[in-house]
Write a protein that holds these residues in place. Structure first.
Motif, PDB file in Angstrom:
ATOM      1  N   GLY A 186       0.815  -1.209   0.000  1.00 42.12           N
ATOM      2  CA  GLY A 186       0.000   0.000   0.000  1.00 42.12           C
ATOM      3  C   GLY A 186       0.849   1.260   0.000  1.00 42.12           C
ATOM      4  O   GLY A 186       0.511   2.254  -0.638  1.00 42.12           O
ATOM      5  N   GLU A 187       1.991   1.204   0.708  1.00 41.21           N
ATOM      6  CA  GLU A 187       2.889   2.356   0.777  1.00 41.21           C
ATOM      7  C   GLU A 187       3.537   2.669  -0.568  1.00 41.21           C
ATOM      8  O   GLU A 187       3.899   3.806  -0.840  1.00 41.21           O
ATOM      9  N   GLN A 188       3.709   1.667  -1.416  1.00 39.18           N
ATOM     10  CA  GLN A 188       4.376   1.853  -2.715  1.00 39.18           C
ATOM     11  C   GLN A 188       3.410   2.254  -3.827  1.00 39.18           C
ATOM     12  O   GLN A 188       3.849   2.616  -4.915  1.00 39.18           O
ATOM     13  N   LEU A 189       2.120   2.203  -3.570  1.00 37.98           N
ATOM     14  CA  LEU A 189       1.125   2.359  -4.636  1.00 37.98           C
ATOM     15  C   LEU A 189       1.272   3.662  -5.414  1.00 37.98           C
ATOM     16  O   LEU A 189       1.405   3.648  -6.635  1.00 37.98           O
ATOM     17  N   VAL A 190       1.235   4.798  -4.737  1.00 36.78           N
ATOM     18  CA  VAL A 190       1.268   6.092  -5.438  1.00 36.78           C
ATOM     19  C   VAL A 190       2.572   6.264  -6.205  1.00 36.78           C
ATOM     20  O   VAL A 190       2.574   6.637  -7.378  1.00 36.78           O
ATOM     21  N   VAL A 191       3.695   5.961  -5.571  1.00 36.22           N
ATOM     22  CA  VAL A 191       5.002   6.119  -6.219  1.00 36.22           C
ATOM     23  C   VAL A 191       5.103   5.237  -7.458  1.00 36.22           C
ATOM     24  O   VAL A 191       5.582   5.665  -8.511  1.00 36.22           O
ATOM     25  N   THR A 192       4.626   4.003  -7.356  1.00 40.92           N
ATOM     26  CA  THR A 192       4.711   3.074  -8.486  1.00 40.92           C
ATOM     27  C   THR A 192       3.848   3.546  -9.648  1.00 40.92           C
ATOM     28  O   THR A 192       4.292   3.525 -10.804  1.00 40.92           O
ATOM     29  N   VAL A 193       2.627   3.985  -9.372  1.00 38.67           N
ATOM     30  CA  VAL A 193       1.747   4.472 -10.448  1.00 38.67           C
ATOM     31  C   VAL A 193       2.353   5.712 -11.106  1.00 38.67           C
ATOM     32  O   VAL A 193       2.349   5.838 -12.329  1.00 38.67           O
ATOM     33  N   LYS A 194       2.911   6.606 -10.314  1.00 40.60           N
ATOM     34  CA  LYS A 194       3.560   7.798 -10.887  1.00 40.60           C
ATOM     35  C   LYS A 194       4.710   7.397 -11.812  1.00 40.60           C
ATOM     36  O   LYS A 194       4.858   7.944 -12.902  1.00 40.60           O
ATOM     37  N   ARG A 195       5.504   6.439 -11.378  1.00 31.86           N
ATOM     38  CA  ARG A 195       6.634   6.003 -12.209  1.00 31.86           C
ATOM     39  C   ARG A 195       6.161   5.306 -13.471  1.00 31.86           C
ATOM     40  O   ARG A 195       6.765   5.462 -14.533  1.00 31.86           O
ATOM     41  N   LEU A 196       5.110   4.529 -13.365  1.00 30.03           N
ATOM     42  CA  LEU A 196       4.556   3.881 -14.559  1.00 30.03           C
ATOM     43  C   LEU A 196       4.074   4.913 -15.567  1.00 30.03           C
ATOM     44  O   LEU A 196       4.327   4.795 -16.763  1.00 30.03           O
ATOM     45  N   MET A 197       3.378   5.928 -15.082  1.00 33.78           N
ATOM     46  CA  MET A 197       2.837   6.946 -15.978  1.00 33.78           C
ATOM     47  C   MET A 197       3.929   7.817 -16.589  1.00 33.78           C
ATOM     48  O   MET A 197       3.749   8.372 -17.666  1.00 33.78           O
ATOM     49  N   ALA A 198       5.075   7.923 -15.923  1.00 35.06           N
ATOM     50  CA  ALA A 198       6.174   8.740 -16.440  1.00 35.06           C
ATOM     51  C   ALA A 198       7.049   7.969 -17.422  1.00 35.06           C
ATOM     52  O   ALA A 198       7.811   8.564 -18.171  1.00 35.06           O
ATOM     53  N   GLY A 199       6.927   6.662 -17.430  1.00 36.43           N
ATOM     54  CA  GLY A 199       7.798   5.830 -18.254  1.00 36.43           C
ATOM     55  C   GLY A 199       7.191   5.502 -19.598  1.00 36.43           C
ATOM     56  O   GLY A 199       6.967   6.366 -20.437  1.00 36.43           O
ATOM     57  N   ARG A 200       6.887   4.246 -19.783  1.00 36.46           N
ATOM     58  CA  ARG A 200       6.347   3.771 -21.054  1.00 36.46           C
ATOM     59  C   ARG A 200       4.966   4.345 -21.321  1.00 36.46           C
ATOM     60  O   ARG A 200       4.388   5.010 -20.486  1.00 36.46           O
ATOM     61  N   VAL A 201       4.421   4.023 -22.470  1.00 31.52           N
ATOM     62  CA  VAL A 201       3.086   4.475 -22.825  1.00 31.52           C
ATOM     63  C   VAL A 201       2.089   3.524 -22.167  1.00 31.52           C
ATOM     64  O   VAL A 201       1.819   2.431 -22.658  1.00 31.52           O
ATOM     65  N   VAL A 202       1.571   3.941 -21.018  1.00 29.52           N
ATOM     66  CA  VAL A 202       0.614   3.143 -20.266  1.00 29.52           C
ATOM     67  C   VAL A 202      -0.790   3.557 -20.687  1.00 29.52           C
ATOM     68  O   VAL A 202      -1.115   4.735 -20.730  1.00 29.52           O
ATOM     69  N   ARG A 203      -1.612   2.565 -20.996  1.00 31.47           N
ATOM     70  CA  ARG A 203      -2.985   2.838 -21.440  1.00 31.47           C
ATOM     71  C   ARG A 203      -4.009   2.637 -20.342  1.00 31.47           C
ATOM     72  O   ARG A 203      -5.048   3.278 -20.330  1.00 31.47           O
ATOM     73  N   ARG A 204      -3.721   1.743 -19.399  1.00 30.11           N
ATOM     74  CA  ARG A 204      -4.674   1.451 -18.340  1.00 30.11           C
ATOM     75  C   ARG A 204      -3.941   0.810 -17.167  1.00 30.11           C
ATOM     76  O   ARG A 204      -3.025   0.020 -17.348  1.00 30.11           O
ATOM     77  N   ILE A 205      -4.374   1.170 -15.954  1.00 34.35           N
ATOM     78  CA  ILE A 205      -3.868   0.540 -14.738  1.00 34.35           C
ATOM     79  C   ILE A 205      -5.066   0.091 -13.925  1.00 34.35           C
ATOM     80  O   ILE A 205      -5.971   0.880 -13.658  1.00 34.35           O
TER      81      ILE A 205
END
Length: 97
Positions: free
Chosen positions: A14-33
């Motif tokens: 739970g503690e990693q959730l926000v940081v991980t989603v932010k990193r995913l959105m900043a990296g590759r072309v993410v279409r859905r999480i």
């Protein structure tokens, strides 16, 4: 460059959730999480367009923070566009602590 749709699962606390989603959105072309519980119940599905206005992200971070506060372990199902033949793991996501 040719791209293909790829799904992958990432386990986070739970503690990693926000940081991980932010990193995913900043990296590759993410279409859905999709955020799921350990019991495979969908808590939240986040469709992501080509350009998400920054003003729309603050409520998302707050919502993810609330989910992360009550859920000790989660799974992120990530739909992304990746270059054909590329390694499915993001280095910047794999090193989340």
């Amino acid at each position: 460059m040719e791209r293909e749709v790829r799904w992958r699962s990432i386990r986070v606390t739970g503690e990693q959730l926000v940081v991980t989603v932010k990193r995913l959105m900043a990296g590759r072309v993410v279409r859905r999480i999709i955020v799921k519980t350990d019991e495979d119940h969908t808590l939240l599905e986040i469709p992501i367009g080509d350009e998400v206005p920054k003003g729309m992200l603050e409520p998302l971070w707050a919502g993810l923070g609330a989910v992360g506060a009550i859920a000790p372990a989660l799974t992120l199902e990530v739909e992304e566009l990746a270059p054909v033949g590329d390694d499915p793991l993001d280095e910047h996501v794999a090193h989340v602590t």
